[in-house]
Design an enzyme around this catalytic site. Sequence first.
Site, short mmCIF file in Angstrom:
data_model
loop_
_atom_site.label_atom_id
_atom_site.label_comp_id
_atom_site.label_asym_id
_atom_site.label_seq_id
_atom_site.Cartn_x
_atom_site.Cartn_y
_atom_site.Cartn_z
N GLY A 1 0.84 -1.19 0.00
CA GLY A 1 0.00 0.00 0.00
C GLY A 1 0.87 1.24 0.00
O GLY A 1 2.02 1.21 0.46
N ASP B 1 -8.70 7.88 12.51
CA ASP B 1 -8.74 7.59 11.07
C ASP B 1 -9.20 6.16 10.82
O ASP B 1 -8.64 5.45 10.00
CB ASP B 1 -7.36 7.82 10.44
N SER C 1 5.03 4.20 2.55
CA SER C 1 4.70 3.07 1.67
C SER C 1 4.89 1.81 2.48
O SER C 1 5.83 1.72 3.29
CB SER C 1 5.64 3.04 0.47
N LYS D 1 6.84 -0.54 6.91
CA LYS D 1 6.33 0.77 6.49
C LYS D 1 7.50 1.73 6.41
O LYS D 1 8.16 2.00 7.42
CB LYS D 1 5.29 1.26 7.50
#
Length: 431
Positions: free
Chosen positions: A11, A125, A17, A33
Amino acid sequence: MERYKILEELGDGTCGSVYKALNIGTSEIVAVKKMKRKFYYWEECVNLREVKSLRKLNHPNIIKLMEIVQENNELFFIFEYMEHNLYQIMKERQKSFSEEEIRGLMTQVLQGLAYVHKNGYFHRDLKPENLLVTNNTIKIADFGLARELSSMPPFTDYVSTRWYRAPEVLLQSSSYTPAIDMWAVGAILAELFTLCPIFPGQSEIDQLYKICCVLGAPDWNTFPGARNIARLVDISYSEIMPANLSDVIPNASLEAIDLIKQLCSWDPLKRPTADQCLQHPFFHVGKWIPHPPGDLLQLRLSNCGSKPILELNLWDYGTSRDDCFLGLTLAVNPSASNLDRVNKSQCTGEDIMFCSGVHDQSQQSVFWSLFPPDHHGITAPVDPSLSLSFSSMPHSTIEATAQSAGFGMASLQTSILDCPLLAMSSPFQQG
Ligand SMILES: Nc1ncnc2c1ncn2[C@@H]1O[C@H](COP(=O)(O)OP(=O)(O)OP(=O)(O)O)[C@@H](O)[C@H]1O
């Protein structure tokens, strides 16, 4: 980072990323990540919100941060690897989830969230892409926006992806609370039923408009101090009537609709907390019976196509001697084809369709059987096609696999009464 071999990109988010990688030393698959911005000092790294929150949070439904690596002014987070995210799963699914599956997923999300909130954080989120799934386990990920409850309002920076963004955030209230996560949970719960976002706004204004279309206009006083209240005033002048949520989510039970309504309340104070949600009847209608040691208590009705799915929770019958000696006989009039299928596949000549012992000791067993109404002298009531009776029955060894189980008589009656085909009729008879 030479200890890790990057395998593929998973992703590409706002902050970093994410890659699937192999830990060469341990052969473990992990998610790496790589943060987009540069980090020059270690203090900068450990002060990141994601690091601060994840280092403190340790829960089976929260993604585990295994390691942080700073190398050449770049920062890498090493996370446990999860196979899917909920967004992908919903996108690829052809048919909707069963309510049982939704309950299973949401229970875990709420348990994780209750833990986050109890530890003084809120996520800010929550969205299907941040809910990672492997097999039947779901974990909350991406704590990049997580905020400590104690940090001082106003929280003005960007918060949460638009479709799951709470109205107080859209209206720029002066302070946010964990209730913004609960709004997102409501929107995700609705989406699990329909596989479509419930409030798919194309802009912030359109987002408020979409919410008004479902909920109707809010009370003006709900958002004191909201800097963007004019947005809502404009929309409300068009006098939008609230939709019937059961029409918007036709495959949801009344319990699910009620929970979604509460979670998607305009007023943050009216939204239940994660812990309160877990107490909601939605999570207690058809809960799984925990398997007693050494036994599987299983009732497979839905696989046979019988409707409705009847579920009984043995724990409602207590453990006293009298309770345990009570055989529970459930007489239902299933459709002939279902009955044939079950009789042929499982019961070989016996009329008992489903039954299961609880313990090996037969005297401790409570079991139930499902009969066609006109066998063995159990006659169907005049009109309604369901009767329940207690009787002392010999313990059968027929085994069935548990598909679902568990609600008390009160909820059984409620669901039955809701269904014209299954009005509760005959009284309980203690044998
Ligand atoms: N531990 C993991 N295992 C597998 N996939 C992951 C993992 N963590 C993240 N991903 C994938 O990478 C995507 C982006 O990750 P994440 O949300 O953490 O990045 P971000 O830059 O903070 O994104 P966003 O723009 O959503 O804030 C996720 O939607 C998910 O599909």
